[in-house]
Design a protein around this motif. Structure first.
Motif, PDB file in Angstrom:
ATOM      1  N   UNK A 111       0.879  -1.066   0.104  1.00 14.82           N
ATOM      2  CA  UNK A 111       0.050   0.159  -0.206  1.00 14.82           C
ATOM      3  C   UNK A 111       0.730   1.165  -0.096  1.00 14.82           C
ATOM      4  N   UNK A 112       2.074   1.193   0.740  1.00 15.98           N
ATOM      5  CA  UNK A 112       2.958   2.233   0.818  1.00 15.98           C
ATOM      6  C   UNK A 112       3.383   2.669  -0.574  1.00 15.98           C
ATOM      7  N   UNK A 113       3.908   1.592  -1.317  1.00 16.36           N
ATOM      8  CA  UNK A 113       4.451   1.617  -2.644  1.00 16.36           C
ATOM      9  C   UNK A 113       3.420   2.088  -3.671  1.00 16.36           C
ATOM     10  N   UNK A 127       3.823   5.529  -5.970  1.00 19.87           N
ATOM     11  CA  UNK A 127       3.658   5.785  -7.603  1.00 19.87           C
ATOM     12  C   UNK A 127       2.363   6.803  -7.820  1.00 19.87           C
ATOM     13  N   UNK A 128       1.509   7.035  -7.046  1.00 20.91           N
ATOM     14  CA  UNK A 128       0.407   8.057  -6.943  1.00 20.91           C
ATOM     15  C   UNK A 128       0.964   9.564  -6.902  1.00 20.91           C
ATOM     16  N   UNK A 129       1.745   9.524  -5.758  1.00 23.30           N
ATOM     17  CA  UNK A 129       2.469  10.726  -5.586  1.00 23.30           C
ATOM     18  C   UNK A 129       3.371  11.152  -6.606  1.00 23.30           C
ATOM     19  N   UNK A 130       4.283  10.457  -7.458  1.00 21.52           N
ATOM     20  CA  UNK A 130       4.973  10.852  -8.638  1.00 21.52           C
ATOM     21  C   UNK A 130       4.383  11.132  -9.744  1.00 21.52           C
ATOM     22  N   UNK A 131       3.097  10.524  -9.656  1.00 20.44           N
ATOM     23  CA  UNK A 131       2.118  10.811 -11.060  1.00 20.44           C
ATOM     24  C   UNK A 131       1.664  12.366 -10.807  1.00 20.44           C
ATOM     25  N   UNK A 132       1.502  12.846  -9.767  1.00 16.94           N
ATOM     26  CA  UNK A 132       1.008  14.133  -9.532  1.00 16.94           C
ATOM     27  C   UNK A 132       1.934  15.286 -10.157  1.00 16.94           C
ATOM     28  N   UNK A 133       1.405  16.412 -10.317  1.00 16.61           N
ATOM     29  CA  UNK A 133       2.156  17.628 -10.726  1.00 16.61           C
ATOM     30  C   UNK A 133       2.807  18.128  -9.386  1.00 16.61           C
ATOM     31  N   UNK A 134       3.912  18.478  -9.516  1.00 11.62           N
ATOM     32  CA  UNK A 134       4.740  19.092  -8.303  1.00 11.62           C
ATOM     33  C   UNK A 134       4.003  20.478  -7.962  1.00 11.62           C
ATOM     34  N   UNK A 135       3.800  20.746  -6.709  1.00 11.55           N
ATOM     35  CA  UNK A 135       3.364  22.045  -5.962  1.00 11.55           C
ATOM     36  C   UNK A 135       4.212  23.266  -6.451  1.00 11.55           C
ATOM     37  N   UNK A 136       5.271  22.942  -6.111  1.00 15.05           N
ATOM     38  CA  UNK A 136       6.367  23.755  -6.313  1.00 15.05           C
ATOM     39  C   UNK A 136       7.478  23.556  -7.211  1.00 15.05           C
ATOM     40  N   UNK A 142       7.558   1.216 -10.965  1.00 16.02           N
ATOM     41  CA  UNK A 142       7.662   2.644 -10.733  1.00 16.02           C
ATOM     42  C   UNK A 142       9.039   3.034 -11.175  1.00 16.02           C
ATOM     43  N   UNK A 143      10.087   2.138 -10.973  1.00 17.34           N
ATOM     44  CA  UNK A 143      11.426   2.511 -11.358  1.00 17.34           C
ATOM     45  C   UNK A 143      11.527   2.215 -12.814  1.00 17.34           C
ATOM     46  N   UNK A 144      10.689   1.441 -13.438  1.00 15.14           N
ATOM     47  CA  UNK A 144      10.777   1.176 -14.960  1.00 15.14           C
ATOM     48  C   UNK A 144      10.083   2.103 -15.742  1.00 15.14           C
ATOM     49  N   UNK A 145       9.403   3.150 -14.959  1.00 16.58           N
ATOM     50  CA  UNK A 145       8.426   4.129 -16.001  1.00 16.58           C
ATOM     51  C   UNK A 145       8.828   5.395 -15.430  1.00 16.58           C
TER      52      UNK A 145
END
Length: 319
Positions: free
Chosen positions: A95-97, A101-110, A135-138
Motif C-alpha cells: 500500500x505504501x509503494x 506511484x500515485x505521488x510521483x504521478x502528480x504535478x509538483x506544487x513547487x 515505478x522504477x521502470x517508468x
C-alpha cells in the motif's frame, strides 16, 4: 545543506550534487552503506538541493519546509503503525509503494521536481518490491526515487540494477578519530570506541554518548559467566530481553565472538569453526528480534550454544 556534515557525508553530498547538476543522475538512486553514517541526512540535503532550484527564495523555502516535514513535493516512506496501531510494522508494504506511484504521478506544487525517499528500503516486502519495480521502470522527468539501505543485498537484483548507487564507506581511521575528537570525546575514549565499533565512527560516537561501551563490557562478563556455568542461559536470555537493548547486546556478543575467533592466539580449527558459526547464529537471532518471536526464546538456544563454543576458553579471554 547542513553545516554539521561529517567529512564522509560532505563527500557523498558533493559527489551527488555534481551528478545532479550535470544531468548524470537518473530517476532511481540507491543510497547504501553501513547504518549510522548519516545517509538519511544526506538524502534530505540532496532533496533540498533538487526542490530548491530556481532562486535563493525558493531554496530557503524548500529548506524550511523540509526541516518542518511539510514540503508537499517530498515524501518520506518508512514504517507505519500496524492495524491495531499499538506498534510499527517491521516491513514496508505494498500500500505504501502504491502511494509512491500515485505521488510521483502528480504535478509538483513547487517547481518541477518531486522526491520520494524510502528508508529503510531493505524492509520493503516481496509484493511491495514487485510494485516498486514498475515505478522504477517508468521514470518521469523531474521525479526522483531514492532508496536508503544498510543491507542492499536484501533488495532484489531487479531493483538494484535499475538504480544508480551512492555508496557510503567507513572513513580512514585518522579521519574518524579527528571527527570523534571534534565531537568532544577524549582521545583514549574515542580510540576505544572506534576499536569496539570496528572503525565505524557513527557507532563509536553513539556508544560513547549512550553508555554503549559499558553495555559491551557487561555483555562480555555475561558471556564469560555462561561459558563457565556460573550463569544459566535461560536466566541471561530473560535479562537480555527485558529492555530495549536486546539487539545491541546481540551485536556486541557477535562482535566479541568474532574478535575471539580472530585472536592470534586461537589456533584450534574446531573452536574457530564453532565461534564463526556462533557469530552467524547471533546475527540470525538479531533478525528474529524484528519478527513476532519472543526475544528471550530467540536467545535461549543461542546462549546455550555459547558454552559449547567456548569449552576451552580461559577465564578473562573476552574484553
Amino acid at each position: 545543506m547542513s553545516n554539521t556534515f561529517s567529512p564522509w557525508q560532505q563527500r557523498a553530498y558533493d559527489q551527488t550534487v555534481a551528478a545532479l547538476d550535470a544531468g548524470r543522475l537518473g530517476h532511481g538512486l540507491l543510497i547504501c552503506g553501513p547504518a549510522g553514517l548519516g545517509k538519511r541526512e544526506v538524502a534530505l540535503a540532496l532533496a533540498g538541493h533538487v526542490l530548491g532550484r530556481g532562486d535563493e527564495a525558493a531554496a530557503r523555502r524548500s529548506q524550511q519546509l523540509i526541516a518542518a516535514g511539510t514540503h508537499p513535493d517530498l515524501q518520506l516512506v518508512s514504517f507505519i503503525p500496524n492495524k491495531s496501531g499499538d506498534k510499527l510494522r517491521t516491513e514496508i508494504v505494498i500500500e505504501q509503494v502504491r502511494e509512491i506511484s500515485q505521488k510521483l504521478a502528480l504535478t509538483p506544487q513547487y517547481g518541477a521536481a518531486q522526491v520520494v525517499v524510502v528508508d529503510p528500503a531493505d524492509a520493503i516486502n516481496r509484493a511491495a518490491c514487485n510494485a516498486l519495480l514498475k515505478t522504477l521502470e517508468e521514470p518521469a522527468p523531474g521525479r526522483y526515487l531514492w532508496l536508503i539501505s544498510s543491507d542492499p543485498a536484501r533488495l532484489p537484483a531487479t531493483i538494484r540494477s535499475r538504480c544508480q548507487r551512492l555508496e557510503f564507506k567507513l572513513p580512514p581511521r585518522a579521519e574518524a578519530m579527528a571527527w570523534l575528537l571534534a565531537q568532544g570525546h577524549a582521545e583514549a575514549a574515542a580510540a576505544e570506541g572506534l576499536d569496539a565499533a570496528r572503525g565505524h565512527p557513527g557507532l563509536a560516537a553513539r556508544w560513547l554518548r549512550d553508555d554503549g561501551l559499558t553495555l559491551r563490557k557487561q555483555v562480555a562478563s555475561d558471556l564469560e559467566q555462561v561459558a563457565s556455568g556460573r550463569l544459566g542461559a535461560v536466566e541471561l536470555a530473560q535479562r537480555w530481553a527485558a529492555d530495549e537493548h536486546a539487539d545491541l547486546r546481540l551485536r556486541h556478543a557477535a562482535d566479541l565472538a568474532l574478535a575471539q575467533a580472530s585472536s592470534s592466539g586461537l589456533t584450534e580449527p574446531s573452536r574457530l569453526h564453532k565461534l564463526a558459526a556462533w557469530f552467524d547464529a547471533a546475527n540470525r537471532t538479531r533478525d528474529l528480534l524484528r519478527t513476532t518471536v519472543r526475544p528471550d526464546l530467540a536467545m535461549v538456544e543461542l546462549l546455550m550454544a555459547w558454552s559449547a563454543a567456548n569449552e576451552r576458553q580461559p577465564k578473562g579471554n573476552l574484553r
